[in-house]
Design a protein around this motif. Structure first.
Motif, PDB file in Angstrom:
ATOM      1  N   VAL A  80       0.822  -1.215   0.000  1.00 26.78           N
ATOM      2  CA  VAL A  80       0.000   0.000   0.000  1.00 26.78           C
ATOM      3  C   VAL A  80       0.853   1.262   0.000  1.00 26.78           C
ATOM      4  O   VAL A  80       0.644   2.179  -0.804  1.00 26.78           O
ATOM      5  CB  VAL A  80      -0.953   0.001   1.207  1.00 26.78           C
ATOM      6  N   LEU A  81       1.835   1.323   0.903  1.00 27.42           N
ATOM      7  CA  LEU A  81       2.673   2.524   0.985  1.00 27.42           C
ATOM      8  C   LEU A  81       3.505   2.693  -0.281  1.00 27.42           C
ATOM      9  O   LEU A  81       3.686   3.813  -0.769  1.00 27.42           O
ATOM     10  CB  LEU A  81       3.571   2.450   2.218  1.00 27.42           C
ATOM     11  N   GLY A  82       4.028   1.584  -0.802  1.00 32.11           N
ATOM     12  CA  GLY A  82       4.788   1.656  -2.040  1.00 32.11           C
ATOM     13  C   GLY A  82       3.932   2.114  -3.206  1.00 32.11           C
ATOM     14  O   GLY A  82       4.367   2.916  -4.039  1.00 32.11           O
ATOM     15  N   PHE A  83       2.699   1.619  -3.267  1.00 30.55           N
ATOM     16  CA  PHE A  83       1.779   2.035  -4.327  1.00 30.55           C
ATOM     17  C   PHE A  83       1.524   3.537  -4.267  1.00 30.55           C
ATOM     18  O   PHE A  83       1.608   4.238  -5.281  1.00 30.55           O
ATOM     19  CB  PHE A  83       0.466   1.264  -4.196  1.00 30.55           C
ATOM     20  N   LEU A  84       1.234   4.046  -3.085  1.00 30.47           N
ATOM     21  CA  LEU A  84       0.968   5.480  -2.939  1.00 30.47           C
ATOM     22  C   LEU A  84       2.191   6.322  -3.306  1.00 30.47           C
ATOM     23  O   LEU A  84       2.075   7.353  -3.971  1.00 30.47           O
ATOM     24  CB  LEU A  84       0.532   5.785  -1.506  1.00 30.47           C
ATOM     25  N   ALA A  85       3.364   5.868  -2.878  1.00 29.47           N
ATOM     26  CA  ALA A  85       4.580   6.616  -3.189  1.00 29.47           C
ATOM     27  C   ALA A  85       4.903   6.556  -4.680  1.00 29.47           C
ATOM     28  O   ALA A  85       5.364   7.540  -5.267  1.00 29.47           O
ATOM     29  CB  ALA A  85       5.751   6.085  -2.374  1.00 29.47           C
ATOM     30  N   ALA A  86       4.650   5.424  -5.311  1.00 28.73           N
ATOM     31  CA  ALA A  86       4.961   5.255  -6.731  1.00 28.73           C
ATOM     32  C   ALA A  86       4.049   6.079  -7.626  1.00 28.73           C
ATOM     33  O   ALA A  86       4.398   6.372  -8.779  1.00 28.73           O
ATOM     34  CB  ALA A  86       4.879   3.780  -7.123  1.00 28.73           C
ATOM     35  N   LEU A  87       2.895   6.484  -7.123  1.00 26.88           N
ATOM     36  CA  LEU A  87       2.000   7.323  -7.921  1.00 26.88           C
ATOM     37  C   LEU A  87       2.633   8.670  -8.250  1.00 26.88           C
ATOM     38  O   LEU A  87       2.226   9.336  -9.205  1.00 26.88           O
ATOM     39  CB  LEU A  87       0.680   7.549  -7.164  1.00 26.88           C
ATOM     40  N   GLY A  88       3.617   9.073  -7.460  1.00 25.06           N
ATOM     41  CA  GLY A  88       4.295  10.344  -7.697  1.00 25.06           C
ATOM     42  C   GLY A  88       5.317  10.296  -8.810  1.00 25.06           C
ATOM     43  O   GLY A  88       5.964  11.318  -9.086  1.00 25.06           O
ATOM     44  N   GLY A  89       5.492   9.151  -9.440  1.00 28.12           N
ATOM     45  CA  GLY A  89       6.462   9.034 -10.528  1.00 28.12           C
ATOM     46  C   GLY A  89       7.499   7.972 -10.236  1.00 28.12           C
ATOM     47  O   GLY A  89       8.015   7.890  -9.119  1.00 28.12           O
ATOM     48  N   ILE A  90       7.799   7.153 -11.236  1.00 26.42           N
ATOM     49  CA  ILE A  90       8.667   6.006 -11.009  1.00 26.42           C
ATOM     50  C   ILE A  90      10.099   6.414 -10.724  1.00 26.42           C
ATOM     51  O   ILE A  90      10.787   5.795  -9.905  1.00 26.42           O
ATOM     52  CB  ILE A  90       8.600   5.020 -12.209  1.00 26.42           C
ATOM     53  N   ARG A  91      10.589   7.469 -11.375  1.00 23.69           N
ATOM     54  CA  ARG A  91      11.978   7.875 -11.146  1.00 23.69           C
ATOM     55  C   ARG A  91      12.172   8.360  -9.712  1.00 23.69           C
ATOM     56  O   ARG A  91      13.130   7.983  -9.045  1.00 23.69           O
ATOM     57  CB  ARG A  91      12.376   8.976 -12.135  1.00 23.69           C
ATOM     58  N   ARG A  92      11.248   9.187  -9.268  1.00 19.51           N
ATOM     59  CA  ARG A  92      11.370   9.678  -7.896  1.00 19.51           C
ATOM     60  C   ARG A  92      11.180   8.534  -6.910  1.00 19.51           C
ATOM     61  O   ARG A  92      11.885   8.453  -5.903  1.00 19.51           O
ATOM     62  CB  ARG A  92      10.360  10.787  -7.618  1.00 19.51           C
ATOM     63  N   PHE A  93      10.246   7.649  -7.190  1.00 20.73           N
ATOM     64  CA  PHE A  93      10.016   6.507  -6.312  1.00 20.73           C
ATOM     65  C   PHE A  93      11.267   5.649  -6.192  1.00 20.73           C
ATOM     66  O   PHE A  93      11.653   5.227  -5.090  1.00 20.73           O
ATOM     67  CB  PHE A  93       8.857   5.665  -6.846  1.00 20.73           C
ATOM     68  N   ALA A  94      11.929   5.383  -7.317  1.00 15.93           N
ATOM     69  CA  ALA A  94      13.152   4.586  -7.293  1.00 15.93           C
ATOM     70  C   ALA A  94      14.235   5.282  -6.473  1.00 15.93           C
ATOM     71  O   ALA A  94      14.955   4.637  -5.693  1.00 15.93           O
ATOM     72  CB  ALA A  94      13.643   4.324  -8.712  1.00 15.93           C
ATOM     73  N   ALA A  95      14.344   6.605  -6.636  1.00 17.46           N
ATOM     74  CA  ALA A  95      15.354   7.353  -5.878  1.00 17.46           C
ATOM     75  C   ALA A  95      15.045   7.346  -4.388  1.00 17.46           C
ATOM     76  O   ALA A  95      15.942   7.184  -3.555  1.00 17.46           O
ATOM     77  CB  ALA A  95      15.427   8.790  -6.398  1.00 17.46           C
ATOM     78  N   VAL A  96      13.773   7.516  -4.042  1.00 15.02           N
ATOM     79  CA  VAL A  96      13.362   7.499  -2.633  1.00 15.02           C
ATOM     80  C   VAL A  96      13.671   6.142  -2.004  1.00 15.02           C
ATOM     81  O   VAL A  96      14.242   6.062  -0.911  1.00 15.02           O
ATOM     82  CB  VAL A  96      11.863   7.830  -2.508  1.00 15.02           C
TER      83      VAL A  96
END
Length: 200
Positions: A80-96
């Motif tokens: 759930v948390l990963g899904f919500l964070a990934a909605l902001g963009g895959i590049r930023r999600f990968a960096a985070v």
């Protein structure tokens, strides 16, 4: 971008985020199956603190677990948390995620109790919680603030309990470091508003 194109882009982002996290969680379960079949050979990828050779396990330790109950405890919040964070963009999600995993792994290597072996995705879970909790306020996005409030309502109690140093067999150090890394990631990777061009 037209309204139809924007809607399609949003749907595509939702689908991609859902597929990404479903695959991530499935990988964790497959790795634990392989660990059991191999006689727990993968447990060696956990982090033994202050041992130089263990630094190579900083990344893989976030994917290894000590039993199916351990994987199950991390699966739903990571999904759930990963899904919500990934909605902001895959590049930023990968960096985070990279920042959280590396900072958490290095922190555990430095401060975990001697003769311990630390592994699991909970450091990332705590980090994503911290990221979602803070990023909406940092970027002044109402939907981001709402997401932070919702995840706090659902998992806030569990997060606080996971930070308690009284739980036997639980790396509260890893949880705390992961949480701090997630908060830091919200500032490091915050999205700045686009410049408005004004004609004089």
């Amino acid at each position: 971008m037209s309204g139809a194109s924007a809607a399609w882009s949003r749907r595509g982002r939702v689908r991609f985020a859902a597929g990404l996290m479903a695959g991530w969680v499935a990988l964790l379960w497959l790795l634990e199956v392989a660990d059991v079949v191999s006689g727990h050979a993968l447990d060696g990828f956990g982090i033994v603190p202050r041992t130089p050779s263990e630094l190579v396990d900083v990344l893989p330790s976030a994917f290894v677990h000590f039993g199916f109950a351990h994987v199950a405890a991390n699966s739903v919040p990571l999904l759930v948390l990963g899904f919500l964070a990934a909605l902001g963009g895959i590049r930023r999600f990968a960096a985070v995620c990279a920042l959280i995993v590396v900072a958490d792994g290095l922190g555990v290597w430095l401060v975990a109790p001697a003769h311990s072996n630390t592994a699991g995705a909970s450091g990332l879970v705590f980090g994503l919680f911290g990221f979602l909790l803070v990023s909406g306020f940092v970027e002044r996005r109402p939907l981001g603030v709402l997401a932070g409030v919702l995840v706090t309502a659902v998992w806030g109690g569990s997060i606080l309990a996971g930070l308690a140093p009284t739980q036997s067999g639980v790396s509260w150090q890893g949880h705390l470091i992961g949480l701090a890394a997630g908060v830091a990631a919200a500032f490091v990777f915050r999205r700045r508003p686009a410049r408005r061009e004004l004609r004089a």
